[in-house]
Scaffold this motif. Structure first.
Motif, PDB file in Angstrom:
ATOM      1  N   UNK A 116       0.790  -1.229   0.000  1.00  0.00           N
ATOM      2  CA  UNK A 116       0.000   0.000   0.000  1.00  0.00           C
ATOM      3  C   UNK A 116       0.823   1.279   0.000  1.00  0.00           C
ATOM      4  N   UNK A 117       2.005   1.253   0.606  1.00  0.00           N
ATOM      5  CA  UNK A 117       2.778   2.488   0.743  1.00  0.00           C
ATOM      6  C   UNK A 117       4.042   2.518  -0.099  1.00  0.00           C
ATOM      7  N   UNK A 118       4.473   1.393  -0.598  1.00  0.00           N
ATOM      8  CA  UNK A 118       5.741   1.323  -1.319  1.00  0.00           C
ATOM      9  C   UNK A 118       6.853   0.845  -0.390  1.00  0.00           C
ATOM     10  N   UNK A 119       7.905   0.357  -1.018  1.00  0.00           N
ATOM     11  CA  UNK A 119       8.995  -0.241  -0.259  1.00  0.00           C
ATOM     12  C   UNK A 119       9.739   0.720   0.647  1.00  0.00           C
ATOM     13  N   UNK A 120       9.996   1.925   0.169  1.00  0.00           N
ATOM     14  CA  UNK A 120      10.783   2.876   0.950  1.00  0.00           C
ATOM     15  C   UNK A 120      10.041   3.321   2.209  1.00  0.00           C
ATOM     16  N   UNK A 121       8.771   3.703   2.064  1.00  0.00           N
ATOM     17  CA  UNK A 121       7.996   4.145   3.230  1.00  0.00           C
ATOM     18  C   UNK A 121       7.778   3.001   4.212  1.00  0.00           C
ATOM     19  N   UNK A 122       7.494   1.820   3.695  1.00  0.00           N
ATOM     20  CA  UNK A 122       7.284   0.670   4.573  1.00  0.00           C
ATOM     21  C   UNK A 122       8.554   0.340   5.345  1.00  0.00           C
ATOM     22  N   UNK A 123       9.692   0.402   4.677  1.00  0.00           N
ATOM     23  CA  UNK A 123      10.963   0.146   5.350  1.00  0.00           C
ATOM     24  C   UNK A 123      11.247   1.143   6.455  1.00  0.00           C
ATOM     25  N   UNK A 124      10.974   2.407   6.177  1.00  0.00           N
ATOM     26  CA  UNK A 124      11.202   3.447   7.187  1.00  0.00           C
ATOM     27  C   UNK A 124      10.277   3.235   8.390  1.00  0.00           C
ATOM     28  N   UNK A 125       9.015   2.927   8.122  1.00  0.00           N
ATOM     29  CA  UNK A 125       8.064   2.704   9.218  1.00  0.00           C
ATOM     30  C   UNK A 125       8.490   1.528  10.079  1.00  0.00           C
ATOM     31  N   UNK A 126       8.888   0.436   9.451  1.00  0.00           N
ATOM     32  CA  UNK A 126       9.293  -0.747  10.219  1.00  0.00           C
ATOM     33  C   UNK A 126      10.596  -0.519  10.972  1.00  0.00           C
ATOM     34  N   UNK A 127      11.561   0.160  10.360  1.00  0.00           N
ATOM     35  CA  UNK A 127      12.822   0.451  11.050  1.00  0.00           C
ATOM     36  C   UNK A 127      12.586   1.368  12.236  1.00  0.00           C
ATOM     37  N   UNK A 128      11.756   2.383  12.067  1.00  0.00           N
ATOM     38  CA  UNK A 128      11.449   3.288  13.177  1.00  0.00           C
ATOM     39  C   UNK A 128      10.743   2.532  14.305  1.00  0.00           C
ATOM     40  N   UNK A 129       9.805   1.656  13.945  1.00  0.00           N
ATOM     41  CA  UNK A 129       9.100   0.871  14.960  1.00  0.00           C
ATOM     42  C   UNK A 129      10.035  -0.036  15.746  1.00  0.00           C
ATOM     43  N   UNK A 130      10.956  -0.695  15.054  1.00  0.00           N
ATOM     44  CA  UNK A 130      11.905  -1.572  15.727  1.00  0.00           C
ATOM     45  C   UNK A 130      12.867  -0.762  16.589  1.00  0.00           C
ATOM     46  N   UNK A 131      13.289   0.399  16.099  1.00  0.00           N
ATOM     47  CA  UNK A 131      14.188   1.252  16.900  1.00  0.00           C
ATOM     48  C   UNK A 131      13.492   1.749  18.159  1.00  0.00           C
ATOM     49  N   UNK A 132      12.228   2.132  18.024  1.00  0.00           N
ATOM     50  CA  UNK A 132      11.466   2.576  19.200  1.00  0.00           C
ATOM     51  C   UNK A 132      11.322   1.438  20.198  1.00  0.00           C
ATOM     52  N   UNK A 133      11.072   0.238  19.708  1.00  0.00           N
ATOM     53  CA  UNK A 133      10.949  -0.919  20.604  1.00  0.00           C
ATOM     54  C   UNK A 133      12.258  -1.179  21.335  1.00  0.00           C
ATOM     55  N   UNK A 134      13.378  -1.096  20.643  1.00  0.00           N
ATOM     56  CA  UNK A 134      14.678  -1.328  21.256  1.00  0.00           C
ATOM     57  C   UNK A 134      14.978  -0.283  22.328  1.00  0.00           C
ATOM     58  N   UNK A 135      14.793   0.981  21.987  1.00  0.00           N
ATOM     59  CA  UNK A 135      15.083   2.058  22.934  1.00  0.00           C
ATOM     60  C   UNK A 135      14.147   2.001  24.133  1.00  0.00           C
TER      61      UNK A 135
END
Length: 94
Positions: free
Chosen positions: A35-54
């Protein structure tokens, strides 16, 4: 080794929570990519994982220093449930 019943229950809940998270994340990546494209989806998932880690590191530190583990576990479980609910509601509008 004999564990207390509340520790067994918490371990079971953590197992179910981690299993559900790890089984949903790949499909969430596919859905967001569609739905959003590869770049936006990647950024959303990376940000989510980084937030979870922190937040897990920060939450562990706060839990160890404040000595309120009983309430922090309940709070973390409640916030996690709200996040899953938010993801479910978001999927209805994509």
């Amino acid at each position: 080794m004999k564990l207390q019943p509340n520790v067994k229950l918490r371990l079971l809940i953590m197992f179910m929570q981690n299993t559900s998270t790890n089984s949903v994340l790949p499909f969430m990546a596919l859905l967001l990519t569609h739905y959003l494209g590869g770049r936006k989806a990647g950024v959303i998932l990376i940000v989510g994982i980084a937030i979870k880690l922190i937040s897990s590191i920060l939450g562990g530190y706060i839990s160890d220093t404040l000595k309120v583990k009983k309430y922090s576990l309940a709070f973390i479980t409640f916030i996690s449930a709200l996040m899953y609910l938010g993801m479910g509601i978001t999927l209805l509008y994509i």
